[in-house]
Scaffold this motif. Structure first.
Motif: not given
Lengths: 293, 308
Positions: B200-201, B135-137, B128, B196-197, B193-194, B132-133, B204, B243
């Protein structure tokens, strides 16, 4: 999914705000992000008083000096002080990021609210938005900049146009779920006028997800501005911005890497700060999502 | 079929937007495109070439007609057909984006699956944090860091340039490693990220517990039961992320001096050669729309409940 957060918002002292504060405590990264962002905003505002000199002052005699006690971040190929230029550059990046976030949120909100309720408009507007979204944002901005003269205002306008469709999408999907809610149906049945329903019943419930979306728009706008400036289609060279400081260093990076390093670090840090803040807010406002993202 | 119709509508909107931008922008586009040093003659020439003197819909009709016949107009600066200019530059861009796409998916999906399987552990947090990194650099900052490290300091890889595939696979790949890494990072961050999300969904859900209960190995559960059911959001974001990839490719080609469509675009911006920019936008948007059509079609494979 944003419904749970949207279903209950403002009024301080309510459980939502207590939860908000608790989550912030549980997400120290969001606080770090907020502090860094605040720092950058202060730097942007007080740039002239932070030991900087005129960022445009040319001094051929001290060209391309590496970082030293006198020039903290070194000097560029025209002898300009990179430290001063980076400080002033914060103004452009933050102005573009914040302006685009505010403008595209307001525009997207207005369009999304109306299209979510007026059926015949919906189909037309959404096709146009689909079309706009199919053009990669950077390219759309490039086209607009190529057709206008380079200025910070035009950069803001171009990036806003590229970001609006995404906001419209979000608002519309929120409105489509909200309009099925019993209290909205009740308002319709009671003969409340459409503008009043939109402002009183729908608008407040779109605020939380929109706020989160706005931070992401801000982060992506700052990156897009840097990209545009970097390829020569952004902020004009007479205004120092992080993107065009790096653009001017393009051919020099092998001998003067610091010209890219310092603005690069500032830009990455600021975007990171905004992203962390956004993630923290999203988790705080939507606990269901917090575990997953 | 309905999906196909929607695709055509979207492309029509793209064409209309790209075309009408010329008219919507304030001021005389011909004067702006001609630049500051232009004479009245130059402006008149550009006016005539872009057909700015004719009524809007006459001009648009003619332009679309030519477009349907594979004619994207001619460059103002070089007077060559835009299709030919794009054709000359397309190979490096295709190589770069395909290479990035393959590497990114190969890295991002396993990363996301592992993070989901070990949710809450340091592995998860590391993935994670990387996301985030990523996305930011910005891509070009990362690109220079990579060049500085692997090309200048360690001297493992070439600094810049591109070698076509016919010069040998190894040389081709060596020149693409750094550009693809720089370009792919934000894409990897997004997909991981997606993934993982979405995992996780799914993890369960009851059927996953059933699969575990009947004694399947955790690997089989993860890959056969969970991943396939988690796939729809993942392929969706792979499609939308195209894109990002396209916008990033323009910058990456600039940093690494790769003679692809990105370079063509950047040169066209400096010369204000709008027909080229127009052509590039249409091409990339077309690719984006087609990729996302393919993504929509793939839903039927991953989730047989979806039908068009």
């Amino acid at each position: 999914m944003a419904m749970t957060a949207a279903a209950a918002l403002p009024k301080s002292g309510s459980p939502v705000w207590r939860r908000f504060r608790e989550s912030l405590r549980r997400h120290p990264t969001a606080i770090v992000g907020g502090v860094v962002l605040l720092l950058m905003i202060l730097i942007a505002i007080f740039a002239p008083w932070l030991g900087s000199i005129d960022p445009q002052a040319v001094a051929p005699i001290r060209r391309l000096k590496p970082p030293s006690a006198e020039f903290w971040f070194g000097s560029d190929m025209l002898g300009r002080d990179v430290y001063s230029r980076v400080l002033y550059g914060a103004r452009v990046s933050l102005a573009v990021g914040i302006a685009v976030a505010v403008l595209s949120t307001l525009l997207g909100l207005a369009i999304g609210l109306v299209t979510g309720f007026v059926r015949w408009l919906d189909a037309i507007v959404m096709r146009v938005m689909d079309g706009l979204m199919s053009i990669p944002p950077v390219l759309l901005a490039i086209a607009l900049i190529a057709l206008t003269r380079a200025s910070v205002e035009n950069v803001i306008a171009a990036i806003t146009l590229a970001e609006v469709p995404r906001v419209v999408r979000l608002v519309r999907s929120l409105v489509l779920t909200l309009r099925e809610q019993p209290y909205v149906e009740a308002a319709v049945a009671a003969g409340t006028t459409l503008p009043r329903i939109l402002v009183r019943h729908i608008l407040p419930n779109t605020m939380a997800p929109l706020l989160v979306q706005a931070t992401y728009v801000c982060a992506s706008a700052m990156i897009t501005e840097a990209i545009l400036s970097f390829i020569g289609a952004g902020t004009p060279p007479n205004i120092p911005s992080w993107g065009n400081i790096m653009a001017e260093a393009r051919s020099l990076f092998q001998i003067a890497g610091y010209l890219i390093l310092f603005p690069g670090i500032f830009l990455s840090l600021t975007v990171l700060a905004v992203n962390l803040l956004g993630d923290g807010m999203r988790d705080a406002l939507d606990p269901r999502l917090a575990r997953r993202m | 079929m309905r999906r196909l119709g929607a695709t055509i509508v979207v492309m029509a909107v793209v064409a209309f937007v790209v075309f009408s931008l010329l008219y919507l922008t304030p001021g005389d586009p011909a004067a702006i495109l001609a630049g500051d040093a232009a004479t009245d003659d130059d402006i008149r020439r550009i006016r005539a070439k872009l057909g700015l003197d004719e009524p809007f819909f006459v001009r648009f009709g003619g332009w679309v007609w030519a477009l349907l016949h594979g004619d994207l107009g001619t460059s103002i600066f070089t007077n060559l057909p835009v299709t030919r200019l794009i054709g000359q530059r397309i190979e490096p861009t295709v190589a770069l984006t395909m290479c990035t796409l393959v590497i990114s998916i190969a890295i991002a999906v396993p990363l996301g699956v592992i993070a989901a399987a070990k949710v809450g552990t340091w592995v998860d947090r590391a993935v994670m944090a990387f996301s985030v990194l990523g996305f930011s650099v910005p891509v070009f900052v990362l690109a220079y860091v990579l060049i500085g490290t692997f090309s200048i300091t360690l001297e493992w890889l070439p600094v810049q340039g591109y070698r076509p595939l016919r010069d040998g696979v190894w040389e081709w790949f060596r020149h693409l490693v750094l550009p693809s890494t720089a370009l792919g990072t934000v894409y990897i961050a997004l997909i991981a990220r997606i993934t993982r999300a979405s995992m996780l969904d799914v993890l369960s859900q009851d059927y996953v517990r059933t699969a575990q209960a009947k004694g399947l190995s955790s690997r089989a559960v993860l890959l056969r039961h969970a991943l396939k059911n988690a796939a729809v959001p993942i392929v969706t974001v792979i499609g939308i992320g195209i894109a990002l990839l396209i916008g990033g490719a323009i910058v990456t080609e600039t940093v690494f001096a790769i003679p692809g469509i990105g370079r063509l675009t950047v040169d066209a911006i400096l010369r204000r050669d709008y027909p080229i920019i127009q052509g590039v936008i249409l091409l990339f948007s077309g690719v984006y729309v087609l990729v996302n059509l393919a993504v929509d079609m793939s839903y039927m494979y991953f989730d047989p409940r979806i039908r068009y």
